[in-house]
Design an enzyme around this catalytic site. Structure first.
Site, PDB file in Angstrom:
ATOM      1  N   ASN A   1      22.199 -56.495 -32.238  1.00  0.00           N
ATOM      2  CA  ASN A   1      22.262 -55.062 -32.545  1.00  0.00           C
ATOM      3  C   ASN A   1      23.051 -54.800 -33.820  1.00  0.00           C
ATOM      4  OD1 ASN A   1      20.715 -53.910 -30.483  1.00  0.00           O
ATOM      5  ND2 ASN A   1      22.425 -53.846 -29.047  1.00  0.00           N
TER       6      ASN A   1
ATOM      7  N   ASP B   1       0.869  -1.183   0.000  1.00  0.00           N
ATOM      8  CA  ASP B   1       0.000   0.000   0.000  1.00  0.00           C
ATOM      9  C   ASP B   1       0.896   1.219   0.000  1.00  0.00           C
ATOM     10  OD1 ASP B   1      -1.881   2.100   0.642  1.00  0.00           O
ATOM     11  OD2 ASP B   1      -3.224   0.549   1.423  1.00  0.00           O
ATOM     12  N   ASP B   2       0.502   2.249  -0.760  1.00  0.00           N
ATOM     13  CA  ASP B   2       1.338   3.451  -0.814  1.00  0.00           C
ATOM     14  C   ASP B   2       1.126   4.356   0.400  1.00  0.00           C
ATOM     15  OD1 ASP B   2      -1.278   3.897  -1.958  1.00  0.00           O
ATOM     16  OD2 ASP B   2      -0.587   5.898  -2.507  1.00  0.00           O
TER      17      ASP B   2
ATOM     18  N   GLU C   1      21.785 -55.552 -21.562  1.00  0.00           N
ATOM     19  CA  GLU C   1      21.079 -56.818 -21.771  1.00  0.00           C
ATOM     20  C   GLU C   1      21.124 -57.704 -20.537  1.00  0.00           C
ATOM     21  OE1 GLU C   1      25.271 -57.544 -23.500  1.00  0.00           O
ATOM     22  OE2 GLU C   1      23.918 -55.865 -23.151  1.00  0.00           O
TER      23      GLU C   1
ATOM     24  N   ASP D   1      15.979 -53.455 -29.186  1.00  0.00           N
ATOM     25  CA  ASP D   1      14.994 -53.002 -28.187  1.00  0.00           C
ATOM     26  C   ASP D   1      13.765 -53.912 -28.183  1.00  0.00           C
ATOM     27  OD1 ASP D   1      16.654 -50.963 -27.445  1.00  0.00           O
ATOM     28  OD2 ASP D   1      15.538 -49.378 -28.482  1.00  0.00           O
TER      29      ASP D   1
ATOM     30  N   MET E   1      -5.375   1.205  -5.468  1.00  0.00           N
ATOM     31  CA  MET E   1      -5.130   2.605  -5.817  1.00  0.00           C
ATOM     32  C   MET E   1      -3.738   3.043  -5.381  1.00  0.00           C
ATOM     33  SD  MET E   1      -7.928   3.272  -7.334  1.00  0.00           S
ATOM     34  CE  MET E   1      -7.897   5.053  -7.505  1.00  0.00           C
TER      35      MET E   1
ATOM     36  N   ASP F   1      21.821 -62.945 -18.500  1.00  0.00           N
ATOM     37  CA  ASP F   1      22.448 -62.220 -19.600  1.00  0.00           C
ATOM     38  C   ASP F   1      21.958 -62.812 -20.916  1.00  0.00           C
ATOM     39  OD1 ASP F   1      24.982 -60.237 -19.954  1.00  0.00           O
ATOM     40  OD2 ASP F   1      24.873 -61.673 -21.610  1.00  0.00           O
ATOM     41  N   ILE F   2      21.520 -61.954 -21.826  1.00  0.00           N
ATOM     42  CA  ILE F   2      21.072 -62.426 -23.148  1.00  0.00           C
ATOM     43  C   ILE F   2      22.298 -62.759 -23.989  1.00  0.00           C
ATOM     44  CG2 ILE F   2      19.812 -61.824 -25.258  1.00  0.00           C
ATOM     45  CD1 ILE F   2      18.035 -60.013 -23.579  1.00  0.00           C
TER      46      ILE F   2
END
Length: 454
Positions: free
Chosen positions: A335, A9-10, A370, A344, A55, A327-328
């Site tokens: 890949n 407020d002023d 993997e 993927d 104001m 493990d794959i």
């Protein structure tokens, strides 16, 4: 419930008066005497509420409010415009600028503190959501929040047994929103559990207790976050104050002004969508924190946390814990020969076969690349070895369909099995034994299961 409140407020006497009232109720008060200073303090101090005079010379309260709501650092801070004006156009202009409420001079102390308590609750919820969202963003599991503040086209539930009033509200809101009317409180509560953006309830309904309905909405886990506008008579101060205490977000004072109602509804729906966005981000962040996004299995971080607790229980006389390390075989060749997209696809298909061949209590996880692991609570070494053999047979027994079914790949896996050894064992030692068994399986020609008893 304390809070930090910025008074702007002023006129110094007005600031000192509000400061004294708020301090007496143990609120922490910050002060500013012009708009630019208020903006700087708001950005630096992040107060819980801003009481802003309209104001003021130079930059008036409307302009300050608009700037606050345009700034991502301050847009979540509730703003109450304090003014000697009581005109309709000024209220609508303030609401359009983003103000949350108005207080008319001379300020009614009861309304002041009711509003402050109500908005403090709102700010605390927002702060918690924003803090969690920021934490998630820092650790990389939440993307930066967008300004999800679009507020048009909401579904508004009007709960009112005054048919004429309800129809009028529906017609006025229907220009922008999708209103639905319920005259029965119980049916309205059921409706609120569906996709609803805002509830408008007649607090003085004759056929039901509007405030009791609002309280029921706030106590129900499925509906407690829905914004509520309560229709109240300006002379019914007891009901008006009680509505705010119960958690009603805002008030529609009779006679209801259509433009003011539209502005208040827009504000509430805009805020709901922002908080919904934050909550959705948090849910997503929790999922990201524990889930591998490619396979849908739990990730290594989550597995390690669970394994630590299970092994600790096992070495103190609890049930044993077994671990499979998988493990794959020759995954790099997949890949290299077919590309990473096919790789993927193989990982995703393997994850499905893995998850479908373990017990409901087991924890299949992607360990990295993997490599996969399965943590098996309560399983002895022999039990785990039988499960591992079942997984191996299921993977090798039928080819993997990739490239939209045009290619069939034969995939095999090598599995190492280990189980806890009792006192002195650790999660790291258990996983190391399982990992060493995997290397033995690969050395033995792959596509086999090796168990390490010690």
């Amino acid at each position: 419930m304390s809070a930090r409140i910025l008074v702007v407020d002023d006129i110094e006497a007005n600031v000192k008066l509000l400061e004294a009232k708020l301090s007496a109720e143990y609120y922490e008060v910050l002060t500013a005497y012009d708009g630019p200073t208020a903006l700087a303090i708001a950005a630096a101090e992040s107060p819980d509420i801003i009481l802003l005079d309209i104001m003021m010379p130079g930059m008036d309260g409307f302009a300050v409010c608009q700037r606050l709501k345009d700034d991502p650092l301050t847009r979540h801070i509730p703003v109450v415009l304090v003014t000697a004006l009581d005109g309709r156009s000024d209220r609508i202009q303030g609401l359009e600028a983003g103000a949350d409420e108005f207080l008319t001079k001379p300020i009614d102390d009861v309304m002041l503190f009711a509003r402050v308590r109500s908005l403090t609750r709102l700010k605390q919820v927002m702060d918690e959501l924003r803090a969690r969202e920021a934490s998630g963003r820092r650790i990389g599991v939440i993307a930066g929040v967008a300004a999800r503040l679009g507020g048009s086209g909401g579904r508004v539930l009007i709960v009112d047994d005054n048919e004429r009033q309800a129809q009028r509200l529906s017609a006025e809101l229907g220009v922008e929103h999708r209103p639905v009317i319920e005259t029965d409180a119980e049916k309205a509560h059921l409706t609120a559990r569906g996709p609803v953006d805002l509830i408008i309830v007649n607090a003085a309904a004759r056929g039901f207790d509007g405030l009791r309905f609002a309280a029921a909405i706030r106590s129900d886990e499925a509906t407690r976050h829905l914004p509520i506008l309560a229709i109240v008579d300006p002379d019914d101060r007891t009901r008006l104050i009680k509505a705010l205490e119960l958690g009603v977000n805002d008030l529609l004072i009779k006679p209801i002004d259509p433009e003011e109602m539209a502005a208040r509804a827009r504000t509430q729906i805009r805020r709901k969508r922002y908080t919904d966005f934050l909550r959705d981000n948090l849910d997503h962040s929790l999922e990201l924190a524990v889930t591998d996004q490619l396979t849908g299995l739990h990730n290594r971080r989550y597995m390690e946390g669970q394994l630590e607790a299970l092994v600790k229980r096992a070495v103190h006389g609890g049930d044993p814990v077994a671990a499979l390390m998988i493990d794959i075989d020759h995954f790099k060749k997949i890949n290299d020969n077919f590309g990473h997209d096919v790789g993927d696809q193989v990982l995703r298909e393997f994850a499905v076969r893995l998850a479908s061949n373990v017990r409901a209590i087991d924890l299949p996880c992607r360990y990295g690349g993997e490599e996969f692991t399965v943590i098996m609570p309560g399983a002895a070494l022999e039990d785990a070895q039988r499960v591992a053999e079942r997984i191996r047979l299921h993977v090798a027994g039928s080819p993997f369909r990739v490239v939209e079914g045009r290619e069939l790949l034969t995939v095999t896996i090598s599995i190492g099995v280990a189980a806890t050894l009792g006192e002195g064992d650790t999660p790291e030692a258990l996983l190391k034994r399982a990992d060493e068994a995997v290397y033995e399986a690969k050395a033995a020609g792959r596509n086999c299961v090796i168990a390490h008893a010690a």
